[in-house]
Motif scaffolding. Structure first.
Motif, mmCIF file in Angstrom:
data_model
loop_
_atom_site.group_PDB
_atom_site.id
_atom_site.type_symbol
_atom_site.label_atom_id
_atom_site.label_comp_id
_atom_site.label_asym_id
_atom_site.label_seq_id
_atom_site.Cartn_x
_atom_site.Cartn_y
_atom_site.Cartn_z
ATOM 1 N N PRO A 273 0.803 -1.229 0.000
ATOM 2 C CA PRO A 273 0.000 0.000 0.000
ATOM 3 C C PRO A 273 0.832 1.274 0.000
ATOM 4 N N TRP A 274 2.059 1.234 0.558
ATOM 5 C CA TRP A 274 2.875 2.443 0.590
ATOM 6 C C TRP A 274 3.381 2.835 -0.801
ATOM 7 N N ALA A 275 3.221 1.951 -1.780
ATOM 8 C CA ALA A 275 3.572 2.314 -3.154
ATOM 9 C C ALA A 275 2.662 3.397 -3.693
ATOM 10 N N THR A 276 1.494 3.563 -3.076
ATOM 11 C CA THR A 276 0.592 4.657 -3.449
ATOM 12 C C THR A 276 0.425 5.656 -2.309
ATOM 13 N N TYR A 277 0.534 5.205 -1.055
ATOM 14 C CA TYR A 277 0.416 6.117 0.081
ATOM 15 C C TYR A 277 1.523 7.164 0.091
ATOM 16 N N ASP A 278 2.766 6.704 -0.081
ATOM 17 C CA ASP A 278 3.941 7.573 0.080
ATOM 18 C C ASP A 278 4.240 8.239 -1.260
ATOM 19 N N THR A 279 3.585 9.360 -1.508
ATOM 20 C CA THR A 279 3.634 9.976 -2.830
ATOM 21 C C THR A 279 5.038 10.432 -3.228
ATOM 22 N N ALA A 280 5.899 10.721 -2.255
ATOM 23 C CA ALA A 280 7.247 11.189 -2.586
ATOM 24 C C ALA A 280 8.071 10.128 -3.298
ATOM 25 N N VAL A 281 7.740 8.845 -3.075
ATOM 26 C CA VAL A 281 8.518 7.759 -3.686
ATOM 27 C C VAL A 281 7.629 6.804 -4.474
ATOM 28 N N ALA A 282 6.393 7.204 -4.741
ATOM 29 C CA ALA A 282 5.456 6.312 -5.417
ATOM 30 C C ALA A 282 5.955 5.902 -6.798
ATOM 31 N N GLY A 283 6.554 6.851 -7.541
ATOM 32 C CA GLY A 283 7.030 6.538 -8.890
ATOM 33 C C GLY A 283 8.037 5.413 -8.918
ATOM 34 N N PRO A 284 9.186 5.546 -8.217
ATOM 35 C CA PRO A 284 10.169 4.465 -8.229
ATOM 36 C C PRO A 284 9.671 3.177 -7.579
ATOM 37 N N TYR A 285 8.783 3.290 -6.572
ATOM 38 C CA TYR A 285 8.231 2.091 -5.932
ATOM 39 C C TYR A 285 7.424 1.293 -6.955
ATOM 40 N N LEU A 286 6.541 1.963 -7.687
ATOM 41 C CA LEU A 286 5.715 1.283 -8.685
ATOM 42 C C LEU A 286 6.565 0.752 -9.840
ATOM 43 N N GLN A 287 7.598 1.474 -10.223
ATOM 44 C CA GLN A 287 8.500 0.985 -11.270
ATOM 45 C C GLN A 287 9.183 -0.306 -10.838
ATOM 46 N N LEU A 288 9.601 -0.369 -9.569
ATOM 47 C CA LEU A 288 10.224 -1.598 -9.079
ATOM 48 C C LEU A 288 9.232 -2.757 -9.119
ATOM 49 N N LEU A 289 7.997 -2.527 -8.683
ATOM 50 C CA LEU A 289 7.002 -3.603 -8.706
ATOM 51 C C LEU A 289 6.723 -4.055 -10.137
ATOM 52 N N SER A 290 6.734 -3.122 -11.081
ATOM 53 C CA SER A 290 6.543 -3.488 -12.481
ATOM 54 C C SER A 290 7.689 -4.376 -12.977
ATOM 55 N N ARG A 291 8.910 -4.023 -12.592
ATOM 56 C CA ARG A 291 10.067 -4.855 -12.948
ATOM 57 C C ARG A 291 9.922 -6.250 -12.357
ATOM 58 N N LEU A 292 9.491 -6.305 -11.095
ATOM 59 C CA LEU A 292 9.345 -7.596 -10.435
ATOM 60 C C LEU A 292 8.291 -8.447 -11.123
ATOM 61 N N ALA A 293 7.168 -7.827 -11.519
ATOM 62 C CA ALA A 293 6.105 -8.569 -12.206
ATOM 63 C C ALA A 293 6.583 -9.100 -13.550
ATOM 64 N N HIS A 294 7.518 -8.389 -14.175
ATOM 65 C CA HIS A 294 8.083 -8.845 -15.446
ATOM 66 C C HIS A 294 9.141 -9.926 -15.220
ATOM 67 N N GLN A 295 9.903 -9.801 -14.161
ATOM 68 C CA GLN A 295 11.031 -10.704 -13.876
ATOM 69 C C GLN A 295 10.587 -12.051 -13.316
ATOM 70 N N ALA A 296 9.552 -12.040 -12.460
ATOM 71 C CA ALA A 296 9.136 -13.240 -11.737
ATOM 72 C C ALA A 296 7.744 -13.684 -12.190
ATOM 73 N N ARG A 297 7.556 -14.971 -12.315
ATOM 74 C CA ARG A 297 6.257 -15.526 -12.698
ATOM 75 C C ARG A 297 5.354 -15.577 -11.469
ATOM 76 N N GLY A 298 4.119 -15.113 -11.617
ATOM 77 C CA GLY A 298 3.183 -15.106 -10.511
ATOM 78 C C GLY A 298 2.291 -16.326 -10.499
ATOM 79 N N PHE A 299 1.955 -16.794 -9.278
ATOM 80 C CA PHE A 299 1.067 -17.939 -9.110
ATOM 81 C C PHE A 299 0.109 -17.672 -7.954
ATOM 82 N N ASP A 300 -1.107 -18.148 -8.099
ATOM 83 C CA ASP A 300 -2.067 -18.158 -7.000
ATOM 84 C C ASP A 300 -1.968 -19.518 -6.323
#
Length: 328
Positions: A273-300
């Motif tokens: 949630p702090w990827a959107t709460y903490d607006t001062a670092v939201a950009g790089p936080y979301l970019q990192l999560l995007s990289r992770l979603a591309h790098q790692a395969r997700g499973f339920d």
């Protein structure tokens, strides 16, 4: 900015290093000092002898008869665990019932924590928030997840889910089967070169007796250092290749299904949630999560009771990981 001056000398001062960053921690209340030292001792931070280097982060703890007044006119919103956050471009305030955190965007980053009444649960929560909020300013982003390492590889597997979703139980079962580990609950993510790396934050494992998992003769032992029981060392950091989003199904058999990249990203944002709460670092936080979603395969992963059978969890997760390695 809060108009408060701390007049007393600190009763404790410590330096810690993590991922190339230096933290300076001081406490101005002798009743708080021992508790603060125990909290920092439970995290994977490297103690550093007092040195002449300038810290990147300064965190101070003080007692207060009443909490300082937060300036008016700031953007505000509720956060998890009953807190309320107030932000502007230069400062971040996080208030709980009996504590207040103030982060100031300076060099070094300064975090002041004021405690009105000591409550160990709230103290642990606000202290963790203080460390994580400061480290976000240096590209170290927290993820409420466990992390393990596939045997005989450097491939990381992240186990993501809220409290009670089976993260610690699954992690323990994998460690029993010889998997390396980062943490059973809290990770720090950063970008290194072209990849996202994950490292452990909390050093001990914590298990609820209701989980059915045991670590020794007493099933009621809730926290322990895994290296003291199992011949599997902690791993400093890995590149995640798989992300498991866990829930407890209540069924006998565990079910796993693959997620596409979009759904993996959506679930990562939900878990951070702090990827959107903490607006001062939201950009790089979301970019990192995007990289992770591309790098790692997700499973339920809907966990069944079969995960508690000896080596069953390892067999199931290895079969899941093989899909990634085979490009399925």
């Amino acid at each position: 900015m809060l108009g408060i001056d701390v007049l007393d000398r600190p009763v404790s001062q410590s330096f810690f290093a993590v991922a190339g960053r230096l933290l300076f921690v001081q406490c101005f209340d002798r009743h708080l000092a021992a508790r603060i030292e125990r909290l920092f001792g439970g995290w994977q931070l490297t103690p550093v002898a007092s040195c002449d280097l300038n810290p990147d982060i300064e965190i101070s703890f003080s007692s207060a008869d009443s909490l300082p007044v937060i300036p008016r006119g700031l953007s505000e919103f509720e956060v998890a665990a009953g807190g309320r956050c107030y932000v502007d471009t230069d400062e971040l305030y996080l208030q709980f019932n009996n504590s207040l955190l103030l982060l100031e965007h300076k060099n070094p980053v300064c975090v002041s924590v004021f405690i009105r009444e000591v409550n160990d649960v709230e103290l642990g929560r606000v202290t963790s928030f203080a460390v994580c909020a400061a480290m976000r300013r240096f590209g170290l982003f927290e993820l409420h997840a466990a992390g393990v390492v596939v045997p005989n590889t450097r491939d990381g597997v992240l186990i993501v889910g809220p409290s009670g979703s089976g993260k610690s139980t699954l992690t323990l079962e994998l460690v029993k089967s010889g998997w390396g580990y980062l943490s059973d609950d809290e990770l720090l993510l950063n970008v290194a070169g072209e990849e996202v790396e994950a490292r452990g934050f909390r050093s001990f494992f914590a298990l609820s007796p209701a989980s059915g998992a045991t670590v020794g003769p007493s099933r009621f032992k809730t926290s322990f250092e895994p290296a003291s029981i199992f011949a599997v060392p902690a791993v400093s950091c890995v590149a995640p290749r798989s992300v498991l989003f866990t829930s407890i199904s209540g069924l006998n058999e565990t079910q796993i299904s693959a997620l596409d990249q979009s759904e993996t990203m959506t679930r990562l944002i939900r878990a951070c949630p702090w990827a959107t709460y903490d607006t001062a670092v939201a950009g790089p936080y979301l970019q990192l999560l995007s990289r992770l979603a591309h790098q790692a395969r997700g499973f339920d992963l809907q966990a069944g009771t079969d995960l508690l059978e000896p080596d069953r969890a390892s067999h199931i997760i290895l079969r899941c990981v093989s899909r990634v390695n085979n490009g399925d």
